[in-house]
Structures are given as C-alpha cells and as structure tokens.
Design a protein around this motif. Structure first.
Motif, PDB file in Angstrom:
ATOM      1  N   LEU A 212     -43.327  -2.704  66.587  1.00 23.07           N
ATOM      2  CA  LEU A 212     -44.239  -1.572  66.744  1.00 23.07           C
ATOM      3  C   LEU A 212     -44.300  -0.697  65.489  1.00 23.07           C
ATOM      4  N   GLY A 213     -43.581  -1.100  64.424  1.00 22.51           N
ATOM      5  CA  GLY A 213     -43.603  -0.343  63.177  1.00 22.51           C
ATOM      6  C   GLY A 213     -42.767   0.921  63.201  1.00 22.51           C
ATOM      7  N   LEU A 214     -41.750   0.986  64.059  1.00 22.55           N
ATOM      8  CA  LEU A 214     -40.935   2.188  64.225  1.00 22.55           C
ATOM      9  C   LEU A 214     -39.510   2.015  63.706  1.00 22.55           C
ATOM     10  N   GLU A 215     -39.225   0.932  63.007  1.00 24.26           N
ATOM     11  CA  GLU A 215     -37.843   0.592  62.674  1.00 24.26           C
ATOM     12  C   GLU A 215     -37.165   1.622  61.773  1.00 24.26           C
ATOM     13  N   ARG A 216     -37.922   2.419  61.017  1.00 27.37           N
ATOM     14  CA  ARG A 216     -37.279   3.372  60.104  1.00 27.37           C
ATOM     15  C   ARG A 216     -36.521   4.483  60.834  1.00 27.37           C
ATOM     16  N   TYR A 217     -36.795   4.642  62.122  1.00 27.75           N
ATOM     17  CA  TYR A 217     -36.113   5.691  62.890  1.00 27.75           C
ATOM     18  C   TYR A 217     -34.851   5.184  63.588  1.00 27.75           C
ATOM     19  N   PHE A 218     -34.536   3.894  63.450  1.00 30.01           N
ATOM     20  CA  PHE A 218     -33.464   3.294  64.231  1.00 30.01           C
ATOM     21  C   PHE A 218     -32.564   2.420  63.363  1.00 30.01           C
ATOM     22  N   THR A 219     -31.371   2.140  63.873  1.00 29.96           N
ATOM     23  CA  THR A 219     -30.414   1.292  63.180  1.00 29.96           C
ATOM     24  C   THR A 219     -29.599   0.512  64.202  1.00 29.96           C
ATOM     25  N   THR A 220     -29.083  -0.617  63.798  1.00 28.35           N
ATOM     26  CA  THR A 220     -28.173  -1.377  64.665  1.00 28.35           C
ATOM     27  C   THR A 220     -26.717  -1.127  64.292  1.00 28.35           C
TER      28      THR A 220
END
Length: 273
Positions: A212-220
């Motif tokens: 969804l193009g939201l990966e910059r707000y999250f981390t594993t």
C-alpha cells in the motif's frame, strides 16, 4: 461463523460482498477488504468480473492471491458504464463513493433499468457524503450496525487527538497497539509521525503495508522503537505479562470501535473507555 454481510440484488445480475454461485449473477462488487466481506472469495474465484477500488484491489491480490486481470479498479466519484449481459445490450452505471470506513472502502450507486440502488457496505457517515449521494434512491442496502442512539461514537479526529495526547504524556515504556489488519492506518501513521519513529509490525503486516506504499512508517525490527502493532485479538493480559519479560514496562492499547463490557457486565461505548 457469522452470517455473510453480502447480498444478491433481486432481478439483477449483481452481487455485493457475496461470493457463492447464483444462477442469475454475473457481476461482483466488493465494498472493502475486511475478512467478513471476503468470505468465500479465493484465488480460484471465476464466477465473473470483480469490481472494487484500486486500494482494495491491491489488498486482495496480496492477501488472497487473486488474478489481478479478473479485478476491475474503480476510481472514486467517477461513474462507469458496465454491460449487464453477454450481448452488450443492457448496461448500468456504477459510481464508487468513499465509505470512510477503512483503506479502500466504498459505497456503490447502481443506476440502470432497475432504478437507482445505493449499497453502503460498512461506512461511517459524514455530512461531506451528502452532495455525492443521489437525491432519490429506489432501493437502499444500509449498514445499520451503530444506528442506535446509544452508540454516541466520537469523531475519528477526536479519538486520534486524545490517544496521541495520552501517549505523549506516558513515561518511557513499550506501547502495544492492538488493531485489525486493515482500518487504523491513519492513526498509526499519525503516531509514527508524532514520535518520529517507525512502528514495529510483523513481517506479514509489513508486506501488506509495503503493497500500500506505507512501509516508511513501519519496521520489522523491534529494537528500533517503543511502539508495536499487534493483532487486536492477541492483545491480552497474558500477552502483556509475557512481553514484560522482554521489554520491561509495557502498556496495551486496543484500537477499536467495538463495544466493551465493563466490570458491571454492561456494554460500554468506546467514548466511555
């Protein structure tokens, strides 16, 4: 298992959020990608074309493995003409309207030989919707889950501001946010922006957010942050007790519009939590 919220519209070839075979149905619409609305929708679905928003298309292709060529993405507020028969003799117009529910969720306005039909799916009403809706409707399919006056739900902006303010005042601790897979992204992004920190999520959730193009707000990587996003149903007292062994001080926040029972056994409105 709860009953499906989907339905077939009588005297038409249209099904909405319903994925079982009906002899007269040939066109299928998905209002949003929550699991109760995709029951029966699998990678092998071949009963007819599926229509939904572009965001919902990305979600169900990622999660369910559907063939993207079978799915037609609709732009919000843009009427589209669709043939209703194989001979291309009968047509209808469909317009997708933002349902203000979760990412990609929409309502449908169907217009054709059957008149004007409004199918809301799950939605959260705002006055801004009124100019987009038809002045006359012949048939209405209405989500009335929270129509009773006892459900005096606060606005999303009020909830978001209150939650962010509470978290901002917390002493240093690890905060676990219990959310459904889809639906609270705006709040999570607001928290990540406020704290200038990515939120820790599982690998599968990260893959969805990347789609969804939201990966910059999250981390594993759970060592990069104090904030962790987990499945709402897994956020229990036992889970938090176990998490204390690894993280020390912890706090759990269930992010949900669902009711909750108080100590007296009565259901409480989320505004009263």
């Amino acid at each position: 298992m709860a009953a499906s919220p989907g339905f077939a519209i009588p005297c038409t070839p249209i099904q909405v959020d319903l994925w079982s075979h009906r002899p007269t149905s040939r066109i299928f619409f998905l209002t949003h990608a929550h699991t109760d609305h995709t029951q029966g929708l699998t990678s092998t679905f071949a009963l007819g074309p599926i229509y939904c928003t572009a965001v919902t298309k990305r979600i169900i292709v990622h999660r369910l493995g559907l063939d993207p060529d079978r799915i037609h993405a609709l732009e919000l507020d843009e009427p589209v003409t669709i043939p209703l028969d194989d001979e291309d003799k009968e047509h209808m117009t469909v317009t997708a309207i933002d349902a203000n529910h979760c990412l990609g969720a929409c309502m449908y306005i169907f217009q054709g030989y059957f008149g004007t039909i409004l199918a809301t799916g799950d939605f959260r009403y705002t006055k801004a919707m009124l100019p987009l809706l038809p002045s006359h409707v012949d048939l209405l399919y209405l989500d009335n889950t929270y129509c009773h006056p006892k459900h005096g739900l606060p606005s999303r902006s009020v909830v978001q501001e209150s939650m962010l303010a509470c978290i901002q005042q917390l002493p240093p601790c690890h905060v676990f946010l219990g959310v459904d897979l889809i639906g609270k992204e705006a709040l999570l992004i607001a928290l990540a922006t406020q704290q200038d920190a990515a939120l820790h999520v599982s690998g599968s959730r990260f893959a969805l957010y990347k789609t969804l193009g939201l990966e910059r707000y999250f981390t594993t990587d759970d060592t990069e942050t104090y904030y962790h996003v987990v499945d709402r149903r897994s956020l229990t007292a036992a889970f938090l007790t176990q998490s204390q062994c690894k993280y020390g001080k912890v706090l759990g926040v269930v992010v949900s519009g669902h009711g909750m029972k108080g100590a007296d056994g009565n259901w409480r409105n989320p505004a009263e939590w």
